[in-house]
Each structure stands twice: as C-alpha cells, then as structure tokens.
Write a protein that holds these residues in place. Structure first.
Motif, PDB file in Angstrom:
ATOM      1  N   VAL A  85     -11.691  17.442  32.594  1.00 30.93           N
ATOM      2  CA  VAL A  85     -11.342  16.957  33.920  1.00 30.93           C
ATOM      3  C   VAL A  85     -11.348  15.436  33.984  1.00 30.93           C
ATOM      4  O   VAL A  85     -10.532  14.824  34.669  1.00 30.93           O
ATOM      5  N   HIS A  86     -12.282  14.842  33.247  1.00 32.74           N
ATOM      6  CA  HIS A  86     -12.424  13.375  33.246  1.00 32.74           C
ATOM      7  C   HIS A  86     -13.096  12.994  31.931  1.00 32.74           C
ATOM      8  O   HIS A  86     -13.964  13.730  31.438  1.00 32.74           O
ATOM      9  N   PRO A  87     -12.734  11.850  31.342  1.00 31.78           N
ATOM     10  CA  PRO A  87     -13.329  11.478  30.046  1.00 31.78           C
ATOM     11  C   PRO A  87     -14.851  11.416  30.057  1.00 31.78           C
ATOM     12  O   PRO A  87     -15.487  11.676  29.031  1.00 31.78           O
ATOM     13  N   ALA A  92     -20.865  11.943  33.924  1.00 33.96           N
ATOM     14  CA  ALA A  92     -20.599  11.456  35.274  1.00 33.96           C
ATOM     15  C   ALA A  92     -21.207  12.376  36.320  1.00 33.96           C
ATOM     16  O   ALA A  92     -21.779  11.914  37.318  1.00 33.96           O
ATOM     17  N   VAL A  93     -21.091  13.678  36.112  1.00 29.30           N
ATOM     18  CA  VAL A  93     -21.604  14.633  37.096  1.00 29.30           C
ATOM     19  C   VAL A  93     -23.125  14.574  37.145  1.00 29.30           C
ATOM     20  O   VAL A  93     -23.737  14.554  38.230  1.00 29.30           O
ATOM     21  N   VAL A 313     -17.288  19.967  42.973  1.00 24.55           N
ATOM     22  CA  VAL A 313     -17.803  18.908  42.109  1.00 24.55           C
ATOM     23  C   VAL A 313     -16.741  18.485  41.097  1.00 24.55           C
ATOM     24  O   VAL A 313     -16.534  17.287  40.840  1.00 24.55           O
ATOM     25  N   LEU A 314     -16.040  19.458  40.530  1.00 24.45           N
ATOM     26  CA  LEU A 314     -14.988  19.130  39.559  1.00 24.45           C
ATOM     27  C   LEU A 314     -13.804  18.447  40.226  1.00 24.45           C
ATOM     28  O   LEU A 314     -13.151  17.594  39.611  1.00 24.45           O
ATOM     29  N   THR A 319     -10.941  13.178  40.610  1.00 23.95           N
ATOM     30  CA  THR A 319     -10.347  12.125  41.427  1.00 23.95           C
ATOM     31  C   THR A 319     -11.040  10.780  41.299  1.00 23.95           C
ATOM     32  O   THR A 319     -10.432   9.751  41.618  1.00 23.95           O
ATOM     33  N   GLY A 320     -12.292  10.758  40.812  1.00 25.00           N
ATOM     34  CA  GLY A 320     -12.960   9.464  40.760  1.00 25.00           C
ATOM     35  C   GLY A 320     -14.142   9.391  39.837  1.00 25.00           C
ATOM     36  O   GLY A 320     -14.999   8.518  40.010  1.00 25.00           O
ATOM     37  N   GLY A 321     -14.249  10.295  38.867  1.00 23.57           N
ATOM     38  CA  GLY A 321     -15.374  10.244  37.951  1.00 23.57           C
ATOM     39  C   GLY A 321     -16.691  10.367  38.693  1.00 23.57           C
ATOM     40  O   GLY A 321     -16.827  11.163  39.627  1.00 23.57           O
TER      41      GLY A 321
END
Length: 368
Positions: A85-87, A92-93, A313-314, A319-321
C-alpha cells in the motif's frame, strides 16, 4: 485531496492512488461478498438510545485492552503485506498507532519484521497463524516474546484462505520487494506466471497453514507462552466460552472482515450472545466493518470492550503514509468523543451501559 471529514473520504482517495489489484486485495471479500455487506448492514441496524442531562463533557476514551492501556477503545487490526500500500508499510502504521496511544497488531504476514516495529515504542501485539509444523509456531511465538510484544493474537478462522474472486480475476501476486518478513518461504510466482483464475497469495497461504488446528492446539499455545492470549475469529458464543475456558485473555468476535466464509453471520449480530454467555469472564473485542467513531460507540453499547480497525487504516496509509494513518485515527477519535457526548456518556464504560435498539428489539447495556 481536500481535508477528509469521514473515513469514506479516505477510501475514495485510496481508490484513486492504488493499482486495481492492490485495491481489490484490500477491499475485496470472499465469494459474493455477502458477509462483508452484512457486517455494515448489522452495524447500521443498531440504534443507540442516548441518555440526557448526564453532565458528560470532554468524555474520557482511555481503556484497558488485553492488559494494555489504550487511549481509545481501539486497536489496529492485523493486516498482511502493508508495503503493498505504501513503501513504509507497517512501520508507518505502527508509528501512527504509537503516537495515537493505541495497540498495533503485527501480522504473521507482515512485510516488516516485528523487531523493527516494537522498537518504535508503542504497544505491539503479534498475530499468529497456525503454520504447518509445531516448530514453526514455536519459533514465531518466541520471536514475538523476544521482540517485546505485549500480547499474542491467534487467528482461528483461517484453516485455509477462502476463494476471493477479485484476487482470482486479477491473478494477484506480490510485486518484487514485498514479502512476508517472518517466513522463509516466499510467495511463489510472479505476475507473468499467474494469469486470471489464480492467486499466488491464496496458494501460498494454503500451502503453509495447517487446517487441522483444533482446541488441543489452542490449549498447547496457552501453555507455551505467558503473554496475554487474544483469540480472534470467533462468532459462535459457545466457541467464545470454550476459548475463555482454555485461558484466553480476550476474544475477538470477527468474520475476518468478510474475507473467509461468505454467508457467515455479521459480527455485530453475534456480539450480544457472546457477551451474555461470557458474563464478564473475558473481554470481547469487535472486528469487521468498523468505519467510524459512531460504530465504536455501537460496539461498546453492544458489550464490547473495544474494536479492531482494519481497512480504514490501510486507506489512510495509501493516501498519506504515517500522516494518513494518524489522520484516520484522529478522525475516529473525534467522532467517538462527539458520539459519547451526544449519548450522555462520560467515558467508554458508560457507553457499555447504554440501551441499543435493533432488529431484535431493545437490549440493555452491560451492567456496571
């Protein structure tokens, strides 16, 4: 995007930036996606009966979840391969969850190692799938303990992965650079080897999970670790009681977000019976379909101690890490505080004493 005012805004923004196969992997369910729709319909049927003139202002939202303090009655659900979803993926989560003061659950299929996630300083739970071979399970449990995880969450509703038509149509597989960091076996195949009709992720999961897992295995797991044990994936209240009998510290009423047995009951419909059957012996968390702070209030009024938050959450991650995830958590926080105030509740415990009205008529909240 313009400032989001609801989780739906994050969902729409994520749909614009994610490749379709990834979007479908996140948003899709099993079969005809009946259970996924039923989760939302069940929550929508629940009507909270507010109290008035309670003097509730600036409600307190902190609570205890499986022995850990949480600033909200909420934990981040376990979700696989977040670097799709994001690098920054799980990093990040987990960082956003730590900043918000809520537990983060790292999946067996995390694309970032658990040691890197616990090092961020938040409350981390480790989600365990029952792998083929007892040694593999023991290794994961010990790794979670050594990394400093605060609880172990075992998922019991995935003897094998259900057929997920969206993934099959897309011939879904993982791109280069995304893998299960806790497993030696990579997901087999690449896109050029898997056309429509096959899911490399589904096939890999079928190969490594043990469908023979039973209650004796859960008993052995309870004896294997001193960590608080959370059992996720229960719908029948009899199974909730049996899990408590075997020493579960919490039970998650979940149908895997509508991603396993299609046609399974909605979680909000099953929660009250589990609450009655357990009679306070074991805390209950509600999973599957939570999309707002008002949904959290409904879960509390139905008897849950808290909820797991998954797909939103995903969407924030996409959309913004880290900032996007924190935005989602902050939004749910604001919505919950507003809902508590409007329902006349000074804290989360008061919400559990509310009455709710739904398809089956009025229901009294949990006694104080």
């Amino acid at each position: 995007m313009t400032a989001p005012v609801s989780v739906d805004d994050y969902a729409a923004a994520a749909a614009r930036v994610l490749p379709r196969p990834v979007r479908d992997f996140i948003d899709g369910g099993s079969g005809a996606e009946l259970t996924m729709a039923a989760n939302r319909a069940a929550l929508d049927r629940v009507a909270v009966v507010p109290r008035v003139l309670t003097g509730a202002a600036e409600p307190a939202t902190a609570t205890d979840l499986a022995g850990a303090r949480a600033e909200l009655p909420l934990a981040v659900a376990p979700m696989a391969y977040q670097r799709l979803v994001h690098p920054d993926g799980e990093t990040a989560v987990a960082a956003a969850a730590a900043a918000a003061g809520v537990p983060f659950t790292v999946s067996t299929f995390s694309s970032v190692p658990v040691e890197e996630l616990t090092a961020l300083g938040g409350v981390t739970w480790f989600q365990l799938y029952w792998l083929r071979g007892a040694r593999a399970v023991v290794r994961l449990v010990r790794r979670a303990e050594d990394a400093g995880c605060a609880a172990l969450m075992v998922t019991v509703d995935v003897p094998e992965m259900a057929r997920r038509p969206r993934d099959l149509r897309n011939g879904f597989t993982l791109p280069d650079g995304v893998r299960a960091a806790h497993l030696d076996e990579p997901v087999p195949g690449r896109a050029h080897r898997h056309g429509a009709g096959r899911s490399a992720v589904g096939e890999h999961t079928k190969e490594i999970l043990d469908p023979r897992c039973d209650w004796d295995d859960l008993r052995r797991l309870r004896q294997l670790t001193r960590l608080p044990l959370i059992v996720k994936g229960i719908l029948d209240h009899r199974d909730a009681v049996r899990a408590a009998d075997l020493g579960a510290n919490a039970v998650v009423i979940s149908n895997h977000g509508g991603r396993q047995l299609d046609g399974a009951a909605a979680t909000a419909d099953m929660l009250p019976a589990a609450c009655d059957a357990l009679a306070g012996r074991c805390p209950l968390l509600l999973d599957s379909g939570i999309r707002s702070g008002t949904d959290v209030l409904k879960a509390l009024a139905l008897g849950a101690q808290g909820v797991l938050l998954g797909r939103p959450v995903l969407w924030g991650l996409a959309t913004g890490g880290q900032d996007g995830v924190r935005g989602v958590l902050d939004l749910v926080d604001r919505e919950l505080r507003c809902a508590l105030t409007l329902a006349g509740c000074s804290d989360a415990a008061a919400a559990r004493r509310l009455r709710v009205s739904g398809r089956d008529g009025d229901r009294k909240g949990v006694p104080a």
